[in-house]
Write an enzyme that holds these catalytic residues in place. Structure first.
Site, mmCIF file in Angstrom:
data_model
loop_
_atom_site.group_PDB
_atom_site.id
_atom_site.type_symbol
_atom_site.label_atom_id
_atom_site.label_comp_id
_atom_site.label_asym_id
_atom_site.label_seq_id
_atom_site.Cartn_x
_atom_site.Cartn_y
_atom_site.Cartn_z
ATOM 1 N N ARG A 65 0.858 -1.187 0.000
ATOM 2 C CA ARG A 65 0.000 0.000 0.000
ATOM 3 C C ARG A 65 0.898 1.242 0.000
ATOM 4 O O ARG A 65 1.908 1.298 0.710
ATOM 5 C CB ARG A 65 -0.878 -0.044 1.248
ATOM 6 C CG ARG A 65 -1.928 1.049 1.359
ATOM 7 C CD ARG A 65 -2.702 0.860 2.667
ATOM 8 N NE ARG A 65 -3.440 -0.400 2.704
ATOM 9 C CZ ARG A 65 -3.692 -1.076 3.831
ATOM 10 N NH1 ARG A 65 -3.257 -0.627 4.981
ATOM 11 N NH2 ARG A 65 -4.379 -2.196 3.782
ATOM 12 N N ARG A 80 -1.187 6.347 9.924
ATOM 13 C CA ARG A 80 -1.405 5.814 8.587
ATOM 14 C C ARG A 80 -1.608 6.955 7.590
ATOM 15 O O ARG A 80 -1.441 8.133 7.916
ATOM 16 C CB ARG A 80 -2.626 4.887 8.607
ATOM 17 C CG ARG A 80 -2.474 3.649 9.512
ATOM 18 C CD ARG A 80 -1.572 2.593 8.909
ATOM 19 N NE ARG A 80 -1.558 1.366 9.689
ATOM 20 C CZ ARG A 80 -2.382 0.336 9.524
ATOM 21 N NH1 ARG A 80 -3.343 0.407 8.609
ATOM 22 N NH2 ARG A 80 -2.261 -0.765 10.249
ATOM 23 N N LYS A 121 -2.403 1.012 15.094
ATOM 24 C CA LYS A 121 -2.507 1.969 13.996
ATOM 25 C C LYS A 121 -3.249 3.222 14.446
ATOM 26 O O LYS A 121 -4.025 3.206 15.400
ATOM 27 C CB LYS A 121 -3.231 1.332 12.812
ATOM 28 C CG LYS A 121 -4.641 0.862 13.120
ATOM 29 C CD LYS A 121 -5.215 0.090 11.945
ATOM 30 C CE LYS A 121 -6.573 -0.500 12.274
ATOM 31 N NZ LYS A 121 -7.106 -1.320 11.171
ATOM 32 N N LYS A 126 -5.187 6.877 12.721
ATOM 33 C CA LYS A 126 -5.722 7.419 11.472
ATOM 34 C C LYS A 126 -6.237 8.844 11.670
ATOM 35 O O LYS A 126 -6.873 9.138 12.679
ATOM 36 C CB LYS A 126 -6.839 6.525 10.940
ATOM 37 C CG LYS A 126 -6.367 5.114 10.598
ATOM 38 C CD LYS A 126 -7.486 4.246 10.077
ATOM 39 C CE LYS A 126 -6.975 2.869 9.685
ATOM 40 N NZ LYS A 126 -8.048 1.993 9.154
ATOM 41 N N CYS A 136 -14.442 -4.182 0.964
ATOM 42 C CA CYS A 136 -13.018 -4.466 1.134
ATOM 43 C C CYS A 136 -12.616 -5.567 0.152
ATOM 44 O O CYS A 136 -13.438 -6.104 -0.590
ATOM 45 C CB CYS A 136 -12.729 -4.880 2.572
ATOM 46 S SG CYS A 136 -13.408 -6.502 3.003
ATOM 47 N N CYS A 195 -6.841 -11.688 1.377
ATOM 48 C CA CYS A 195 -6.771 -11.242 2.772
ATOM 49 C C CYS A 195 -6.848 -12.431 3.719
ATOM 50 O O CYS A 195 -7.808 -13.214 3.678
ATOM 51 C CB CYS A 195 -7.899 -10.253 3.077
ATOM 52 S SG CYS A 195 -7.874 -9.664 4.796
ATOM 53 N N CYS A 216 -14.851 -9.491 7.071
ATOM 54 C CA CYS A 216 -14.604 -9.795 8.477
ATOM 55 C C CYS A 216 -15.061 -8.583 9.286
ATOM 56 O O CYS A 216 -15.496 -7.579 8.722
ATOM 57 C CB CYS A 216 -13.127 -10.105 8.706
ATOM 58 S SG CYS A 216 -12.056 -8.651 8.798
ATOM 59 N N CYS A 246 -12.623 -2.433 7.300
ATOM 60 C CA CYS A 246 -11.855 -1.658 6.321
ATOM 61 C C CYS A 246 -12.735 -0.819 5.404
ATOM 62 O O CYS A 246 -12.325 0.254 4.974
ATOM 63 C CB CYS A 246 -10.973 -2.591 5.506
ATOM 64 S SG CYS A 246 -9.607 -3.304 6.458
#
Length: 566
Positions: A73, A142, A206, A208, A428, A434, A473, A477
């Site tokens: 990414r 991120r 993470k 954001k 996603c 994934c 899941c 995302c």
């Protein structure tokens, strides 16, 4: 006695500032994988090790290891790149990846299907374009996201410039990136100075940050650890309302985990906003939970200590308290398709990119080729939206007919080839790459939207603008908890159904039915859509209708994301 640290924390601290043994692992030709510890470190470098799950069983029968490959990414603050960079990335997709590009909900690119022997070549080619992948994944700040079109107005340009400044301030700085991927020599043993902000611990999880210009909320600003809402007066940005503690994702069966919308903290003048973001990130660095990764996001730090505590820490770290928040209004979190005229006689074209996948396929048409042809003649820039779509920005009046001709020739969708329902859907990646996926998402979405469109037609409804979000899941995302209709994968062919978010990203949905198949989902939606047609108010959105008529409550608590109504 100090609690034992989880493995991820130990790996970070002992990694020599994210170097680990990645170089040695890349040189090992006996396997397509990296050592397990190094796969955790490469996340900080923007990459996840994956394998093709469609081929797992067959390869196991042949006594072969999984077909290991990497997703990478980019760090692309504000989602902006030039035509030349687009062409360079398009070339990289063929030379190093699986001949597709994917636009993400974090306003950047993901490349899939990169084999280990191609990783260093990939990174060097990206670097030659003036881009990098540093911090696009991992326990750091991120990719910073913002309103999609900096050239639409001087306000958008200001916000984009701030997204660049915030990203640069919070970028990790270890020499590991240059040494591992770009062939640079290690200069010296710098110790703590090598990471003056993060130190050797980095962040607990993470982090954001998003910037929005009202009334648009295309970045879902409340879904972020820090959300910055621009306050405009007489055509200029004075500062930002700051909201904190947002985040998507939960763990099934663990009610202590939950998605959360950010809480209003206060107002910060524009000239102090970069420093304010650094201060808030530092609070999470120093106080975030490091003994339980499921509890390590900033949203839990805020809830554990409370907003009064956070306000005190902010004043301590920033040196100045928040001011009282200013008034604002957010009305939509979707994209505006088609042509928009901006300042300076420039025009901007928003194209729908279904599920963000830039590819030439029999089903989807020649999206990748069409966009390449545009990049070859386009003098302006490209803007990735937070809804996985694309803006062709800064088109002159003279160039506009040429762009239009390419759009028509390759069947690209400027909002005229799709329904509002399809334009407001998002998914996603999930299968086949994934490792967290429990159910299909990207490959499932087009057909599912078609089924809803058919259902709406049967019930006498136009295919209205309803936010549909699907993930394979519960990690969130594609921000499924902000969908008026949200699905999260539970098992192959089975999903949790969430209902009742609003249309502007300021109210989450809640769990309605658990672990049901598609046939049951459609059966549950049919009477709700029928009632919507018969009883809706003028201009009332689907999620608001469900709340007004009592199908779901207006209140949202963490438990509601785990306890189904039916």
């Amino acid at each position: 006695m100090t609690e034992k640290l989880p493995e991820a924390e130990v790996i970070k601290r002992e990694s020599d500032y994210l170097r680990g043994t990645i170089l040695e692992g890349l040189a090992d030709k006996a396997t397509g994988a990296l050592p397990e510890d190094d796969t955790k470190l490469t996340k900080f470098h923007g990459s996840y090790q994956q394998d093709d799950r469609d081929l797992r069983d067959e390869r196991r029968r042949q006594k072969l290891e999984p077909l290991y490959q990497f997703m990478v990414r980019l760090r692309l603050p504000g989602g902006v790149l030039s035509s030349q960079q687009w062409l360079g990335l398009d070339k990289i997709a063929d030379e190093c990846a699986n001949s597709t590009l994917r636009l993400t909900t974090r306003q950047t690119f993901q490349f899939h299907g990169i084999f280990k022997e191609k990783m260093q070549s990939f990174m060097r080619m990206v670097s030659h374009l003036g881009l990098d992948t540093r911090g696009a994944c991992g326990d750091v700040n991120r990719n910073v996201i913002s309103n999609v079109n900096p050239q639409l107005s001087h306000l958008h340009q200001e916000v984009h410039d701030l997204s660049l400044a915030i990203s640069d301030r919070l970028r990790w700085r270890s020499g590991a990136y240059g040494e591992v991927w770009l062939g640079e020599e290690r200069v010296a043993e710098l110790g703590q100075e090598e990471e003056p902000f993060y130190g050797h611990k980095y962040l607990p999880r993470k982090f954001k940050i998003a910037l929005a210009i009202p009334p648009e909320n295309d970045c879902d600003v409340f879904a972020n650890d820090i959300g910055l809402i621009a306050i405009i007066h007489e055509g200029r940005i004075l500062g930002f309302n700051v909201v904190v503690g947002g985040g998507m994702g939960l763990t099934y069966g663990d009610p202590a985990t939950y998605p959360r919308l950010a809480t209003m903290a206060g107002y910060v003048p524009k000239e102090k906003i970069v420093d304010a973001c650094e201060a808030i990130c530092a609070i999470q660095r120093d106080y975030g939970c490091r003994t339980n990764r499921a509890h390590a996001r900033f949203k839990y730090t805020v809830d554990d200590h409370g907003m009064d505590w956070f306000q005190e820490r902010f004043t301590e770290y920033h040196g100045t308290s928040f001011e009282r928040p200013r008034s604002f209004s957010l009305t939509s979190n979707g994209d505006r398709f088609g042509w928009v005229e901006g300042e300076g006689d420039l025009h901007h074209l928003t194209l729908l990119i279904p599920t963000g996948r830039v590819a030439d396929t029999e089903e989807g048409g020649q999206i990748r080729t069409g966009l390449r042809k545009i990049a070859e003649v386009h003098d302006g820039n490209f803007r990735i939206t937070c809804n996985q779509n694309l803006v062709i920005a800064g088109v002159s009046s003279e160039q506009r007919p040429k762009i239009n001709a390419i759009v028509e020739e390759y069947g690209l969708d400027a909002g005229n080839r799709s329904t509002p329902l399809r334009q407001h859907s998002m998914a996603c990646v999930a299968f086949p790459t994934c490792g967290l996926a429990m159910a299909e998402s990207e490959r499932f979405l087009p057909g599912f939207v078609g089924q809803i469109e058919q259902l709406m037609s049967e019930e006498g409804l136009e295919p209205d603008a309803i936010n549909v979000r699907i993930t394979g899941c519960p990690n969130g995302c594609a921000r499924p908890y902000l969908g008026e209709i949200g699905l999260t994968g539970k098992a192959l062919g089975k999903y949790n159904l969430y209902l009742g978010a609003d249309f502007s990203g300021q109210r989450m949905n809640r769990l309605y039915r658990e672990n049901i198949d598609v046939e049951t989902i459609l059966a549950e939606l049919r009477p709700l859509l029928r009632d919507y047609r018969e009883k809706r108010l003028e201009n009332e959105y689907f999620g608001d209708f469900l709340v007004r008529t009592g199908v779901v409550e207006a209140e949202r608590t963490p438990a509601m994301l785990h306890q189904a109504i039916k």
